[in-house]
Scaffold this motif. Structure first.
Motif, PDB file in Angstrom:
ATOM      1  N   PHE A 125     -18.030  15.836  38.623  1.00 11.85           N
ATOM      2  CA  PHE A 125     -17.680  14.722  38.992  1.00 11.85           C
ATOM      3  C   PHE A 125     -17.429  14.345  39.865  1.00 11.85           C
ATOM      4  CE2 PHE A 125     -20.608  14.807  35.439  1.00 11.85           C
ATOM      5  CZ  PHE A 125     -21.579  14.432  35.235  1.00 11.85           C
ATOM      6  N   SER A 126     -17.135  13.144  41.543  1.00 14.42           N
ATOM      7  CA  SER A 126     -16.286  13.287  42.167  1.00 14.42           C
ATOM      8  C   SER A 126     -16.281  11.524  41.793  1.00 14.42           C
ATOM      9  CB  SER A 126     -16.940  13.353  43.629  1.00 14.42           C
ATOM     10  OG  SER A 126     -18.305  12.069  43.615  1.00 14.42           O
ATOM     11  N   THR A 127     -17.212  10.935  41.281  1.00 11.47           N
ATOM     12  CA  THR A 127     -16.443   9.525  40.305  1.00 11.47           C
ATOM     13  C   THR A 127     -16.906   9.017  39.353  1.00 11.47           C
ATOM     14  OG1 THR A 127     -16.491   9.244  43.022  1.00 11.47           O
ATOM     15  CG2 THR A 127     -16.490   7.073  41.821  1.00 11.47           C
ATOM     16  N   SER A 128     -16.104   8.675  38.656  1.00 10.67           N
ATOM     17  CA  SER A 128     -16.630   7.548  37.204  1.00 10.67           C
ATOM     18  C   SER A 128     -16.377   6.338  37.990  1.00 10.67           C
ATOM     19  CB  SER A 128     -15.928   8.949  36.047  1.00 10.67           C
ATOM     20  OG  SER A 128     -14.703   8.050  36.194  1.00 10.67           O
ATOM     21  N   VAL A 129     -17.311   5.799  37.061  1.00 14.75           N
ATOM     22  CA  VAL A 129     -17.172   4.391  36.869  1.00 14.75           C
ATOM     23  C   VAL A 129     -17.521   3.650  35.505  1.00 14.75           C
ATOM     24  CG1 VAL A 129     -17.995   2.216  38.172  1.00 14.75           C
ATOM     25  CG2 VAL A 129     -18.404   4.342  39.511  1.00 14.75           C
ATOM     26  N   VAL A 130     -16.704   3.237  35.041  1.00 12.74           N
ATOM     27  CA  VAL A 130     -16.214   3.157  32.922  1.00 12.74           C
ATOM     28  C   VAL A 130     -16.897   1.040  33.067  1.00 12.74           C
ATOM     29  CG1 VAL A 130     -15.045   2.911  31.550  1.00 12.74           C
ATOM     30  CG2 VAL A 130     -14.859   4.994  33.560  1.00 12.74           C
ATOM     31  N   ASP A 131     -17.312   0.876  32.709  1.00 19.43           N
ATOM     32  CA  ASP A 131     -17.893   0.150  31.807  1.00 19.43           C
ATOM     33  C   ASP A 131     -16.855  -0.055  30.712  1.00 19.43           C
ATOM     34  OD1 ASP A 131     -19.013  -2.227  30.718  1.00 19.43           O
ATOM     35  OD2 ASP A 131     -20.959  -1.937  31.184  1.00 19.43           O
ATOM     36  N   CYS A 132     -16.168  -1.274  30.797  1.00 23.34           N
ATOM     37  CA  CYS A 132     -14.497  -1.233  29.935  1.00 23.34           C
ATOM     38  C   CYS A 132     -15.004  -1.683  28.579  1.00 23.34           C
ATOM     39  CB  CYS A 132     -13.807  -1.763  29.974  1.00 23.34           C
ATOM     40  SG  CYS A 132     -13.286  -0.172  31.564  1.00 23.34           S
ATOM     41  N   GLY A 133     -16.370  -2.436  28.941  1.00 27.87           N
ATOM     42  CA  GLY A 133     -16.922  -3.541  27.560  1.00 27.87           C
ATOM     43  C   GLY A 133     -15.694  -4.918  27.679  1.00 27.87           C
ATOM     44  N   ALA A 134     -16.123  -5.881  26.818  1.00 29.94           N
ATOM     45  CA  ALA A 134     -15.921  -7.685  27.887  1.00 29.94           C
ATOM     46  C   ALA A 134     -14.269  -7.143  26.666  1.00 29.94           C
ATOM     47  CB  ALA A 134     -16.651  -8.249  26.539  1.00 29.94           C
ATOM     48  N   GLY A 135     -13.428  -8.055  27.627  1.00 31.11           N
ATOM     49  CA  GLY A 135     -11.423  -8.497  27.059  1.00 31.11           C
ATOM     50  C   GLY A 135     -11.182  -7.493  27.573  1.00 31.11           C
ATOM     51  N   LEU A 136      -9.674  -7.625  27.651  1.00 31.36           N
ATOM     52  CA  LEU A 136      -8.534  -6.747  28.224  1.00 31.36           C
ATOM     53  C   LEU A 136      -7.330  -6.020  27.087  1.00 31.36           C
ATOM     54  CD1 LEU A 136      -8.122  -8.831  31.118  1.00 31.36           C
ATOM     55  CD2 LEU A 136      -9.472  -7.154  31.513  1.00 31.36           C
ATOM     56  N   VAL A 137      -7.764  -7.115  25.774  1.00 33.61           N
ATOM     57  CA  VAL A 137      -6.495  -6.809  25.008  1.00 33.61           C
ATOM     58  C   VAL A 137      -6.382  -5.480  23.896  1.00 33.61           C
ATOM     59  CG1 VAL A 137      -5.383  -9.008  25.450  1.00 33.61           C
ATOM     60  CG2 VAL A 137      -7.017  -8.423  23.488  1.00 33.61           C
ATOM     61  N   THR A 138      -7.552  -4.910  23.469  1.00 32.63           N
ATOM     62  CA  THR A 138      -7.798  -3.755  22.903  1.00 32.63           C
ATOM     63  C   THR A 138      -6.746  -2.572  22.783  1.00 32.63           C
ATOM     64  OG1 THR A 138      -9.846  -2.581  23.873  1.00 32.63           O
ATOM     65  CG2 THR A 138     -10.117  -4.804  21.884  1.00 32.63           C
ATOM     66  N   ARG A 139      -6.422  -1.777  22.256  1.00 32.68           N
ATOM     67  CA  ARG A 139      -6.030  -0.726  22.800  1.00 32.68           C
ATOM     68  C   ARG A 139      -6.744   0.892  23.669  1.00 32.68           C
ATOM     69  NH1 ARG A 139      -2.274   2.516  20.378  1.00 32.68           N
ATOM     70  NH2 ARG A 139      -1.918   4.926  20.443  1.00 32.68           N
ATOM     71  N   LEU A 140      -8.470   0.402  23.304  1.00 29.40           N
ATOM     72  CA  LEU A 140      -9.015   0.908  24.249  1.00 29.40           C
ATOM     73  C   LEU A 140      -9.068   0.823  25.474  1.00 29.40           C
ATOM     74  CD1 LEU A 140     -11.446   3.761  24.595  1.00 29.40           C
ATOM     75  CD2 LEU A 140     -12.470   1.749  24.341  1.00 29.40           C
ATOM     76  N   HIS A 141      -8.835  -1.186  25.765  1.00 26.57           N
ATOM     77  CA  HIS A 141      -8.877  -1.167  27.058  1.00 26.57           C
ATOM     78  C   HIS A 141      -7.592  -0.701  27.045  1.00 26.57           C
ATOM     79  CE1 HIS A 141     -12.146  -4.043  25.905  1.00 26.57           C
ATOM     80  NE2 HIS A 141     -12.590  -3.833  27.037  1.00 26.57           N
ATOM     81  N   LYS A 142      -6.532  -1.058  27.336  1.00 27.71           N
ATOM     82  CA  LYS A 142      -5.281  -0.873  27.185  1.00 27.71           C
ATOM     83  C   LYS A 142      -5.152   0.053  28.023  1.00 27.71           C
ATOM     84  CE  LYS A 142      -3.000  -4.617  25.729  1.00 27.71           C
ATOM     85  NZ  LYS A 142      -1.909  -5.478  24.001  1.00 27.71           N
ATOM     86  N   LYS A 143      -5.064   1.252  27.360  1.00 29.91           N
ATOM     87  CA  LYS A 143      -5.148   2.606  27.456  1.00 29.91           C
ATOM     88  C   LYS A 143      -6.385   3.813  28.555  1.00 29.91           C
ATOM     89  CE  LYS A 143      -2.571   4.792  24.471  1.00 29.91           C
ATOM     90  NZ  LYS A 143      -1.419   5.677  24.341  1.00 29.91           N
TER      91      LYS A 143
END
Length: 258
Positions: A125-143
């Motif tokens: 793929f040339s581009t991936s657009v990631v829907d991160c789920g709501a929020g910012l502070v989880t470990r997954l979001h930060k990574k």
């Protein structure tokens, strides 16, 4: 904008779409940005639902993946033909990878699992657009934020939404994401025909320091619960969505590697 969106890329560009809370319009914006980039490119574009709590991106794109990112993380596809069985495709040609298969609710997603799954197919793929789920502070979001080439941050087009966007910008600046802020497009998404705040004034405030801020006006096609397509938007909303996609893609080219 068409020429910009069609530029060659050195590697798969990762554009993350975030919000500080649910209901901001994040999944709708993910679908639009990914589909607009897909429309202007000759190669493959991937939308990724990274919300383990049954995210709404598959619904917004009108497809139900039968296999998931979690499945792909444990697989070893040796070719595109093998890898393609783990992703779904919209009638328009946008590819989708979902955190869970068949609309199920899954356990918390680990970043190593996310990277393993996405890494299996990024070369295709040339581009991936990631829907991160709501929020910012989880470990997954930060990574995920730390690996992003660019970000689209979505806030409701309300007085409260504008205030939450300002708070989020402070959080990014105070938590090691200053460089990502320079590659961020802020979106104020209007959910009613007559917003309760002066969105142009809110845009001016949020744009301090040269930040990219776009207002996506109300469009009934973006109503929750239906499949959306950029081609079916009204002219004003489509123009704004194209600007968001073009700016985010341009920002993604400013960083050579995650």
């Amino acid at each position: 904008m068409a020429a910009l969106l069609g530029q060659p890329v050195p590697s798969c560009r990762r554009i993350v779409v975030t919000s500080i809370r649910g209901g901001a319009g994040k999944s709708s914006m993910t679908a639009l940005v990914a589909d607009i980039i897909r429309y202007h490119r000759q190669d493959r574009v991937l939308a990724i639902d990274a919300d383990p709590g049954m995210g709404s991106l598959p619904l917004r794109l009108g497809v139900t993946p039968r296999r998931s990112l979690r499945d792909l993380a444990t697989a070893r596809p040796a070719s595109w033909d093998e890898a393609s069985s783990f992703v779904a495709r919209t009638p328009q040609g946008l590819w989708l990878m979902s955190c869970n298969a068949g609309g199920e609710i899954g356990d918390e997603l680990d970043f190593a699992e996310f990277e393993a799954g996405t890494g299996r197919v990024s070369r295709y793929f040339s581009t991936s657009v990631v829907d991160c789920g709501a929020g910012l502070v989880t470990r997954l979001h930060k990574k995920i934020l730390s690996t992003a080439h660019a970000q689209v941050f979505v806030a409701p087009g309300t007085a409260d939404g504008a205030l939450s966007a300002r708070a989020a910008l402070r959080w990014f600046g105070e938590n090691g994401y200053v460089s990502l802020l320079a590659r961020t497009v802020i979106v104020l998404a209007a959910h009613t025909p007559n917003p309760d705040t002066d969105l142009e004034r809110a845009r001016h405030i949020l744009a301090a320091g040269g930040r990219s801020v776009e207002i996506v006006p109300y469009d009934r096609h973006l109503a929750p619960g239906i499949t959306i397509s950029a081609e079916r938007l009204g002219a004003a909303a489509r123009t704004a969505a194209v600007r968001v996609a073009a700016q985010a893609f341009a920002h993604s080219l400013d960083r050579t590697a995650p």
